[in-house]
Motif scaffolding. Structure first.
Motif, short mmCIF file in Angstrom:
data_model
loop_
_atom_site.label_atom_id
_atom_site.label_comp_id
_atom_site.label_asym_id
_atom_site.label_seq_id
_atom_site.Cartn_x
_atom_site.Cartn_y
_atom_site.Cartn_z
N SER A 142 0.85 -1.18 0.00
CA SER A 142 0.00 0.00 0.00
C SER A 142 0.89 1.24 0.00
O SER A 142 1.90 1.28 0.70
CB SER A 142 -0.90 0.00 1.24
N GLY A 143 0.54 2.24 -0.80
CA GLY A 143 1.33 3.45 -0.81
C GLY A 143 2.45 3.41 -1.83
O GLY A 143 2.49 2.56 -2.72
N PRO A 144 3.43 4.32 -1.69
CA PRO A 144 4.47 4.47 -2.70
C PRO A 144 5.51 3.35 -2.66
O PRO A 144 5.63 2.63 -1.66
CB PRO A 144 5.12 5.81 -2.34
N LEU A 145 6.25 3.24 -3.74
CA LEU A 145 7.38 2.31 -3.82
C LEU A 145 8.64 3.04 -3.40
O LEU A 145 8.95 4.13 -3.90
CB LEU A 145 7.53 1.81 -5.26
N LEU A 146 9.38 2.45 -2.45
CA LEU A 146 10.66 3.00 -2.01
C LEU A 146 11.78 2.06 -2.43
O LEU A 146 11.78 0.88 -2.07
CB LEU A 146 10.68 3.19 -0.50
N HIS A 147 12.70 2.58 -3.21
CA HIS A 147 13.89 1.84 -3.62
C HIS A 147 15.06 2.48 -2.90
O HIS A 147 15.44 3.62 -3.20
CB HIS A 147 14.06 1.92 -5.14
N ARG A 148 15.64 1.75 -1.92
CA ARG A 148 16.69 2.32 -1.08
C ARG A 148 17.96 1.48 -1.20
O ARG A 148 17.90 0.25 -1.25
CB ARG A 148 16.25 2.37 0.39
N VAL A 149 19.09 2.17 -1.22
CA VAL A 149 20.40 1.52 -1.30
C VAL A 149 21.27 2.06 -0.17
O VAL A 149 21.48 3.28 -0.06
CB VAL A 149 21.07 1.76 -2.66
N PHE A 150 21.79 1.16 0.66
CA PHE A 150 22.69 1.49 1.76
C PHE A 150 24.05 0.90 1.42
O PHE A 150 24.15 -0.31 1.19
CB PHE A 150 22.19 0.88 3.08
N THR A 151 25.10 1.70 1.42
CA THR A 151 26.42 1.20 1.03
C THR A 151 27.50 1.70 1.98
O THR A 151 27.42 2.83 2.50
CB THR A 151 26.80 1.62 -0.41
N VAL A 152 28.51 0.85 2.17
CA VAL A 152 29.72 1.24 2.90
C VAL A 152 30.93 0.69 2.16
O VAL A 152 30.85 -0.34 1.49
CB VAL A 152 29.74 0.72 4.36
N ASP A 153 32.05 1.39 2.28
CA ASP A 153 33.33 0.91 1.76
C ASP A 153 34.17 0.42 2.92
O ASP A 153 34.40 1.16 3.89
CB ASP A 153 34.07 2.04 1.03
N VAL A 154 34.59 -0.83 2.86
CA VAL A 154 35.35 -1.46 3.94
C VAL A 154 36.82 -1.52 3.51
O VAL A 154 37.13 -2.02 2.42
CB VAL A 154 34.82 -2.87 4.24
N GLY B 292 32.89 -4.21 10.71
CA GLY B 292 33.54 -4.76 11.89
C GLY B 292 33.71 -6.26 11.81
O GLY B 292 34.74 -6.80 12.23
N LEU B 293 32.71 -6.96 11.27
CA LEU B 293 32.79 -8.41 11.14
C LEU B 293 33.92 -8.83 10.21
O LEU B 293 34.51 -9.90 10.38
CB LEU B 293 31.45 -8.94 10.61
N SER B 294 34.24 -7.98 9.26
CA SER B 294 35.32 -8.30 8.31
C SER B 294 36.71 -8.07 8.91
O SER B 294 37.71 -8.48 8.32
CB SER B 294 35.18 -7.43 7.06
N GLY B 295 36.76 -7.42 10.07
CA GLY B 295 38.04 -7.07 10.65
C GLY B 295 38.62 -5.79 10.08
O GLY B 295 39.75 -5.41 10.43
N GLY B 296 37.88 -5.11 9.23
CA GLY B 296 38.36 -3.88 8.61
C GLY B 296 37.76 -2.65 9.24
O GLY B 296 37.22 -2.67 10.34
N ARG B 297 37.81 -1.55 8.51
CA ARG B 297 37.28 -0.28 9.00
C ARG B 297 36.43 0.36 7.90
O ARG B 297 36.58 0.06 6.72
CB ARG B 297 38.42 0.66 9.40
N VAL B 298 35.54 1.23 8.34
CA VAL B 298 34.64 1.94 7.42
C VAL B 298 34.94 3.43 7.55
O VAL B 298 34.37 4.12 8.40
CB VAL B 298 33.16 1.65 7.76
N PRO B 299 35.85 3.96 6.73
CA PRO B 299 36.31 5.34 6.93
C PRO B 299 35.31 6.41 6.54
O PRO B 299 35.38 7.53 7.06
CB PRO B 299 37.56 5.41 6.03
N ASP B 300 34.38 6.11 5.64
CA ASP B 300 33.53 7.17 5.08
C ASP B 300 32.07 7.10 5.51
O ASP B 300 31.24 7.82 4.97
CB ASP B 300 33.60 7.12 3.55
N GLY B 301 31.72 6.24 6.46
CA GLY B 301 30.34 6.16 6.92
C GLY B 301 29.44 5.47 5.90
O GLY B 301 29.88 4.80 4.98
N VAL B 302 28.14 5.66 6.09
CA VAL B 302 27.14 4.97 5.27
C VAL B 302 26.49 5.96 4.31
O VAL B 302 26.12 7.08 4.69
CB VAL B 302 26.05 4.34 6.17
N ARG B 303 26.35 5.55 3.07
CA ARG B 303 25.63 6.33 2.07
C ARG B 303 24.24 5.72 1.87
O ARG B 303 24.14 4.49 1.67
CB ARG B 303 26.38 6.37 0.74
#
Length: 385
Positions: free
Chosen positions: A214-226, A360-371
């Motif tokens: 019901s209502g509008p369609l939302l197409h959302r993309v969440f990305t991080v660089d590890v 964090g699960l990968s053992g790496g870091r996410v320097p630029d946050g989430v887009r």
């Protein structure tokens, strides 16, 4: 489809002329006001001011019924015994149609749902045959599900509920702290934002497709660089699939597997995302490969659509991505999700948290946050230009 009783897919109501005055308060004045349409696109009922629609895969069966007492059948009625709905225009014969999962009809907000429906059409045998044709096609796929997974006992379930008050406070704090650091943008969407096609063998009466929302369609993309993880994309996804709770904000959200083996994620498995809210989130795995998996929503979910988790390798590390294609699951959810925006922000917090925990699960870091990128399209979405 033409508005004609001669159409083989249209089943007009039997409008008894002696009882016509009793139907006027329900908005039924002539044959164009009351009919049942049934084809590959679904079952659709119009009865004056009332309507009902459901996909054919939700049809469980039908049988002849009647005769009826006029006081119990005429008009649009609710059965207090089994919550079934009746659209009645005559007293001699009718068709009782059963659904795999209840559907709304009388309640404009969709909160009241009906497990079955009785209609008084002119040719009930033909409608029974048509419903049974579709029901036979869907009975096998609806029954063919993976074995149920043993569930936690009452003590563990009670513990999860008791932690919700403190968990909500912690979640709110995290949400407010992260919000200024999330790179988010929104644009107008179109038909290119529709979800991928679902595999036919995995679509049954339990699946809740985007068309049923019901209502509008939302197409959302969440990305991080590890960066600096020491893993490749496939290895990270193996860790993710082994235990989804390791990435979720588990103080308020829990992934409970309901079908399939614990410790793995394969096509056909089912989960329910437990939350301290009126809705939980049952889902089914409809795609899995080395670097991605995708869920389809099931009946009872807050949303209707799909969500995909994926990872990819690049020359600097791993890109982790969550992509959703969804509409609110019903009118009440549309109010909470799109109008009040509460559901939308809860989704934002949940999946940004998931992305950061993947790093964090990968053992790496996410320097630029989430887009976060959102494309919002009216329904049905306009064609691609």
């Amino acid at each position: 489809m033409p508005d004609s009783a001669a159409s083989p897919r249209r089943h007009p109501f039997d409008l008894d002329p002696r009882l016509g005055a009793a139907l006027l308060p329900f908005g039924v004045g002539d044959p164009s006001d009351a009919h049942v349409d049934l084809d590959d696109d679904g079952l659709r009922v119009r009865f004056g001011f009332f309507s009902l629609a459901t996909p054919v895969r939700n049809l469980a069966g039908a049988q002849l019924t009647g005769p009826f007492r006029a006081v119990k059948v005429l008009g649009a009625r609710l059965s207090l015994a089994d919550r079934g709905v009746t659209f009645g225009s005559a007293t001699e014969r009718g068709v009782c149609i059963r659904f795999h999962r209840p559907v709304p009809a009388l309640d404009p907000f969709g909160a009241l749902r009906h497990p079955g429906m009785t209609v008084t059409v002119t040719d009930p045998e033909r409608l029974v045959a048509a419903v049974e044709h579709y029901a036979e096609r869907t009975r096998l796929t609806t029954a063919r599900r993976t074995e149920p997974t043993p569930q936690p006992g009452p003590v563990r379930r009670a513990g999860a509920v008791l932690r919700y008050p403190a968990g909500l406070a912690l979640t709110a704090t995290r949400y407010l702290r992260r919000l200024p650091h999330i790179d988010r943008a929104e644009a107008v969407g179109d038909a290119s934002d529709l979800p991928p096609a679902l595999p036919e063998e995995l679509v049954d009466a339990h699946v809740k497709t985007v068309e049923e929302g019901s209502g509008p369609l939302l197409h959302r993309v969440f990305t991080v660089d590890v960066r600096d993880s020491g893993l490749d994309a496939a290895a990270l996804m193996e860790r993710v699939c082994a235990d989804l709770d390791r990435l979720a904000p588990s103080e308020v959200v829990t992934f409970r597997k309901t079908r399939g083996r614990l410790g793995e994620l394969v096509v056909g498995d089912e989960y329910v995302v437990l939350m301290p809210a009126p809705w939980n989130g049952p889902v089914r795995v409809v795609h899995r490969d080395a670097t991605s998996f995708r869920f389809a929503t099931l009946a009872g979910h807050l949303e209707a659509g799909q969500i995909e988790f994926s990872a990819s390798d690049d020359d600097r590390g791993i890109g982790f991505r969550i992509e959703t294609w969804s509409r609110p699951g019903d009118r009440a959810a549309a109010l909470a999700f799109d109008v009040l925006r509460v559901g939308k922000e809860i989704q934002l917090h949940m999946w940004t948290h998931f992305c950061l925990r993947a790093g964090g699960l990968s053992g790496g870091r996410v320097p630029d946050g989430v887009r976060v990128r959102t494309r919002r399209a009216s329904w049905p979405p306009r064609p691609v230009r």
